[in-house]
Design a protein around this motif. Structure first.
Motif, PDB file in Angstrom:
ATOM      1  N   VAL A   1     -37.955  46.104  70.420  1.00 54.66           N
ATOM      2  CA  VAL A   1     -37.366  44.794  70.698  1.00 54.66           C
ATOM      3  C   VAL A   1     -36.531  44.890  71.967  1.00 54.66           C
ATOM      4  CG1 VAL A   1     -35.770  43.032  69.866  1.00 54.66           C
ATOM      5  CG2 VAL A   1     -37.339  44.135  68.272  1.00 54.66           C
TER       6      VAL A   1
ATOM      7  N   GLN B   1     -41.682  37.085  78.406  1.00 52.95           N
ATOM      8  CA  GLN B   1     -42.317  36.964  77.089  1.00 52.95           C
ATOM      9  C   GLN B   1     -43.780  37.390  77.136  1.00 52.95           C
ATOM     10  OE1 GLN B   1     -40.807  35.512  74.045  1.00 52.95           O
ATOM     11  NE2 GLN B   1     -41.958  33.638  73.750  1.00 52.95           N
TER      12      GLN B   1
ATOM     13  N   LEU C   1     -32.547  34.124  69.670  1.00 53.54           N
ATOM     14  CA  LEU C   1     -33.563  33.097  69.873  1.00 53.54           C
ATOM     15  C   LEU C   1     -34.916  33.722  70.153  1.00 53.54           C
ATOM     16  CD1 LEU C   1     -31.467  30.974  69.828  1.00 53.54           C
ATOM     17  CD2 LEU C   1     -31.646  30.721  72.295  1.00 53.54           C
ATOM     18  N   LYS C   2     -35.962  33.031  69.738  1.00 52.78           N
ATOM     19  CA  LYS C   2     -37.295  33.375  70.216  1.00 52.78           C
ATOM     20  C   LYS C   2     -37.979  32.090  70.634  1.00 52.78           C
ATOM     21  CE  LYS C   2     -39.709  36.473  69.848  1.00 52.78           C
ATOM     22  NZ  LYS C   2     -40.755  37.498  69.802  1.00 52.78           N
TER      23      LYS C   2
ATOM     24  N   VAL D   1     -38.379  33.391  81.779  1.00 51.59           N
ATOM     25  CA  VAL D   1     -38.535  33.752  80.370  1.00 51.59           C
ATOM     26  C   VAL D   1     -40.016  33.852  79.994  1.00 51.59           C
ATOM     27  CG1 VAL D   1     -38.133  33.024  77.987  1.00 51.59           C
ATOM     28  CG2 VAL D   1     -36.312  32.828  79.671  1.00 51.59           C
TER      29      VAL D   1
ATOM     30  N   GLN E   1     -41.257  42.957  71.570  1.00 52.15           N
ATOM     31  CA  GLN E   1     -40.808  41.623  71.231  1.00 52.15           C
ATOM     32  C   GLN E   1     -39.585  41.292  72.056  1.00 52.15           C
ATOM     33  OE1 GLN E   1     -42.050  39.347  69.288  1.00 52.15           O
ATOM     34  NE2 GLN E   1     -43.737  40.561  68.439  1.00 52.15           N
ATOM     35  N   LEU E   2     -39.504  40.058  72.469  1.00 55.40           N
ATOM     36  CA  LEU E   2     -38.350  39.635  73.260  1.00 55.40           C
ATOM     37  C   LEU E   2     -37.451  38.741  72.428  1.00 55.40           C
ATOM     38  CD1 LEU E   2     -37.177  39.586  76.217  1.00 55.40           C
ATOM     39  CD2 LEU E   2     -38.282  37.372  76.421  1.00 55.40           C
ATOM     40  N   ILE E   3     -36.169  39.044  72.408  1.00 53.94           N
ATOM     41  CA  ILE E   3     -35.232  38.107  71.801  1.00 53.94           C
ATOM     42  C   ILE E   3     -34.208  37.695  72.849  1.00 53.94           C
ATOM     43  CG2 ILE E   3     -35.562  38.894  69.436  1.00 53.94           C
ATOM     44  CD1 ILE E   3     -33.068  40.493  69.619  1.00 53.94           C
ATOM     45  N   LEU E   4     -33.721  36.476  72.692  1.00 53.90           N
ATOM     46  CA  LEU E   4     -32.853  35.879  73.695  1.00 53.90           C
ATOM     47  C   LEU E   4     -31.465  35.629  73.131  1.00 53.90           C
ATOM     48  CD1 LEU E   4     -35.165  35.582  75.562  1.00 53.90           C
ATOM     49  CD2 LEU E   4     -35.243  33.140  75.100  1.00 53.90           C
ATOM     50  N   LYS E   5     -30.482  35.715  73.999  1.00 56.79           N
ATOM     51  CA  LYS E   5     -29.163  35.206  73.650  1.00 56.79           C
ATOM     52  C   LYS E   5     -28.671  34.371  74.819  1.00 56.79           C
ATOM     53  CE  LYS E   5     -26.388  36.098  70.990  1.00 56.79           C
ATOM     54  NZ  LYS E   5     -25.242  36.274  70.105  1.00 56.79           N
ATOM     55  N   LEU E   6     -27.987  33.290  74.515  1.00 56.12           N
ATOM     56  CA  LEU E   6     -27.429  32.460  75.571  1.00 56.12           C
ATOM     57  C   LEU E   6     -25.999  32.873  75.845  1.00 56.12           C
ATOM     58  CD1 LEU E   6     -28.559  28.854  74.765  1.00 56.12           C
ATOM     59  CD2 LEU E   6     -29.589  30.559  76.249  1.00 56.12           C
TER      60      LEU E   6
ATOM     61  N   GLN F   1     -25.109  27.913  68.146  1.00 61.65           N
ATOM     62  CA  GLN F   1     -24.376  29.057  68.685  1.00 61.65           C
ATOM     63  C   GLN F   1     -22.880  28.960  68.375  1.00 61.65           C
ATOM     64  OE1 GLN F   1     -25.770  31.751  70.813  1.00 61.65           O
ATOM     65  NE2 GLN F   1     -24.836  31.361  72.776  1.00 61.65           N
TER      66      GLN F   1
ATOM     67  N   LEU G   1     -27.843  46.144  67.760  1.00 60.18           N
ATOM     68  CA  LEU G   1     -29.209  46.091  67.241  1.00 60.18           C
ATOM     69  C   LEU G   1     -30.020  47.281  67.743  1.00 60.18           C
ATOM     70  CD1 LEU G   1     -29.572  43.712  65.466  1.00 60.18           C
ATOM     71  CD2 LEU G   1     -30.012  42.310  67.476  1.00 60.18           C
ATOM     72  N   ARG G   2     -29.466  48.029  68.667  1.00 54.88           N
ATOM     73  CA  ARG G   2     -30.137  49.181  69.276  1.00 54.88           C
ATOM     74  C   ARG G   2     -31.494  48.788  69.869  1.00 54.88           C
ATOM     75  NH1 ARG G   2     -25.547  50.465  68.158  1.00 54.88           N
ATOM     76  NH2 ARG G   2     -24.836  52.477  67.380  1.00 54.88           N
TER      77      ARG G   2
ATOM     78  N   LEU H   1     -26.402  34.631  66.815  1.00 56.01           N
ATOM     79  CA  LEU H   1     -27.654  33.899  66.888  1.00 56.01           C
ATOM     80  C   LEU H   1     -28.582  34.557  67.904  1.00 56.01           C
ATOM     81  CD1 LEU H   1     -29.078  31.204  65.985  1.00 56.01           C
ATOM     82  CD2 LEU H   1     -28.263  30.264  68.147  1.00 56.01           C
TER      83      LEU H   1
ATOM     84  N   HIS I   1     -26.145  48.251  63.819  1.00 59.81           N
ATOM     85  CA  HIS I   1     -26.494  47.165  62.929  1.00 59.81           C
ATOM     86  C   HIS I   1     -27.700  47.497  62.074  1.00 59.81           C
ATOM     87  CE1 HIS I   1     -28.343  43.334  61.835  1.00 59.81           C
ATOM     88  NE2 HIS I   1     -27.114  42.948  61.693  1.00 59.81           N
ATOM     89  N   ALA I   2     -28.622  48.267  62.647  1.00 58.63           N
ATOM     90  CA  ALA I   2     -29.828  48.627  61.900  1.00 58.63           C
ATOM     91  C   ALA I   2     -29.439  49.420  60.652  1.00 58.63           C
ATOM     92  CB  ALA I   2     -30.763  49.437  62.783  1.00 58.63           C
TER      93      ALA I   2
END
Lengths: 336, 336
Positions: free
Chosen positions: A69, A90, B102-103, A86, A99-104, B90, A121-122, B100, B57-58
């Motif tokens: 991730v 992606q 996002l995907k 993005v 896998q891509l996860i986003l944060k604003l 958020q 989340l490592r 939070l 966290h994992a």
DNA sequence: GCAGAATATTGTAGCGCTACAAAACACGGA
DNA sequence: TCCGTGTTTTGTAGCGCTACAATATTCTGC
């Protein structure tokens, strides 16, 4: 014991039992399919999907110390600015099995929080925008050795970077206006700049204008780079400095569009009365009338490169200190 | 052993040793600060920050079976459509100590992949947009018992839902046009609809128009709901059906803005020649001239409610089957 | 039929963290 | 001093998964 064990939880163990193989074979089926005989693999996959098994990424991450991730911090989703970036990330990442996860994050401190979440989340790597970050967050990244790509910037990367030269682009756009005969050029800066992507443009603009023997005092700041209303404000403020100014360089196409709206209200003809330059090649730039002359960064490619750098790092190729230039283009339309 | 243990890795254990306490005290310091004496807590926090410790966290997730990360799937970031929704999520989530992530997912199958990723991450809950989802993904969600909120829809939730009545909004907007004397109303549908948020509007529009004794055959479809260019296309197609049509209901403000741009090119006066109705209260709706009459969903609140529902589920309050109505407003501007 | 190589599968031993119960400690009243 | 109560701290025993080494199986060539 830890968690109040729910009997219905589908684990790798339960899949293994149901398929009559060892847990390791199940693990291999998902992680290294080629190590497992086709027949066995199919049986395991069939049972797994029947049972609704989804590998627990947290456990896998913990055991292997690896993650598939990647986290990206995006300053805003208010406009299409980061849309192609993005998408590029992606598309590329998915094709590599990641896998891509986003944060604003609007502000550096929000960015720092986002970084902390990703580090917690490592994740396999982190993509940031710009080169202005909280020093605590950077220390953390350095300590944990998380691969980091900064994008939209070019110089002096913290770890890796991919972007284009804001200086060159500012120069190109200003020169264009000068060459087309504009003499009283106004510049709109953005003072809420999180990412240092805007602030460095001001001195370049100044130098460029002065080099052509023109005045460089027509500079105003707005507190929003992604709102149309900033356009009207900027226009007003520039008028206060010089009511006769004949060109305006905006921080984004959104601001430029705001300027066009305001010109419409005032009855100013564009580009006759005022030449308007935008930045970013947002969708609206090509759709509005007149079309906005703008800087097109190669955002999709930028996203792709950013992900390539992170993914390759995971497979041992070291890009530390590398900065990749994805270039830009000046798109000439009717507004200037 | 598993991972080639890096000696420099800062773990809870190393913090514990450095602070002269047991690992459990470190754990408590982060998870249940009130259980730890203030003096001890401060010492632990100090050491932790000196060492650059970030809880894994994992590992925590694995041990506790709980997670403080919530996943949201967003269809698009091309426009400001989901801006306020995401902000609402958020802001609320952060204040509750959650995070939070996002995907993006354009299609149901991408959405399914996103759901799988989130489930693999064992997030505390998932927020989806719309009510059209891949059945495999739903089965997975049901099996794993992950709390799910569907947003922007109102009826018949899979688990929980928060939204407003598209039917009522369509009705309100159509009625407004009828009441202001429009007789030849055109409707623009979106045929690439992922989330069922658009398709259900068509029959409501028809019924509403017919109920007023008007013709309901002025319906066209476009393949984009978030591009300005769809506006020009829609206008063209409606002209082909009836060159004299006098009002247009668009699927989004973006399309409506595209219509305005096209009207500008054609020299049509809005609203005299054509009344234009948008949907979504995008920023451009209030900034463009003339301002676009639109449906304002309470997106920020929607995001907040969605998160509340998920967070409360974690603390035992069961909202299963609950659907929350956040309402909407018709914003009357100059375009209609 | 058999040694030796190649392929497929499986125990073992944790990864870093937390629920829970048990233990240690502090404090006041008898 | 001792006991009971409440507060603070700490072992223990895994959570579900994977790296690695070891074992089992199959496949060569002679």
């Amino acid at each position: 014991m830890t968690k109040p064990r729910n009997d219905e939880t589908v684990t790798m163990q339960s899949v293994a039992v149901a398929a009559g193989v060892s847990p390791m074979t199940v693990s291999n089926t998902f992680r290294y399919p080629e190590r497992v005989q086709e027949e066995t693999r199919e049986r395991v996959l069939k049972i797994a999907s029947e049972l609704g098994y989804v590998p627990n990424h947290a456990a896998g991450n913990l055991a292997s110390g690896q993650s598939r991730v990647i986290g990206a911090v995006i300053p805003s989703i208010k406009n299409s600015s980061f849309y192609n970036y993005v998408r590029g990330m992606q598309d590329h990442v998915t094709s590599q099995g990641y896998q891509l996860i986003l944060k604003l994050a609007d502000t550096v401190s929000q960015e720092a929080a986002a970084i902390r979440t990703f580090v917690g989340l490592r994740v396999a790597g982190i993509a940031l925008v710009g080169d202005e970050h909280e020093s605590d967050a950077l220390t953390l990244l350095r300590k944990t050795g998380t691969p980091v790509v900064e994008s939209w910037v070019y110089n002096d990367p913290f770890d890796m970077a991919v972007g284009y030269s804001t200086a060159d682009a500012t120069h190109a756009m200003t020169s264009l206006l000068i060459e087309t005969g504009r003499q009283r050029i106004g510049f709109v800066g953005y003072d809420g700049d999180v990412s240092h992507r805007y602030t460095e443009r001001v001195p370049i603009f100044k130098r460029c204008v002065e080099h052509a023997g023109l005045d460089s005092h027509r500079i105003v700041l707005v507190d929003q780079a992604d709102g149309f209303s900033a356009g009207a404000k900027a226009l007003e403020r520039l008028c206060a400095i010089d009511p006769e100014f004949d060109a305006i360089v905006c921080p984004t196409d959104i601001v430029a569009a705001g300027v066009l709206f305001e010109c419409g209200r005032r009855g100013w003809k564009v580009p006759d009365r005022l030449a308007v330059a935008g930045w970013g090649d947002y969708e609206i730039a090509s759709e509005i009338t007149p079309g906005i002359t703008t800087i097109q960064p190669h955002s999709y490619e930028m996203g792709q490169r950013a992900m390539t750098m992170i993914v390759e790092r995971a497979s041992g190729i070291d890009h530390r200190g590398v900065s990749h230039d994805t270039g830009f283009q000046v798109l000439r339309r009717e507004s200037a």
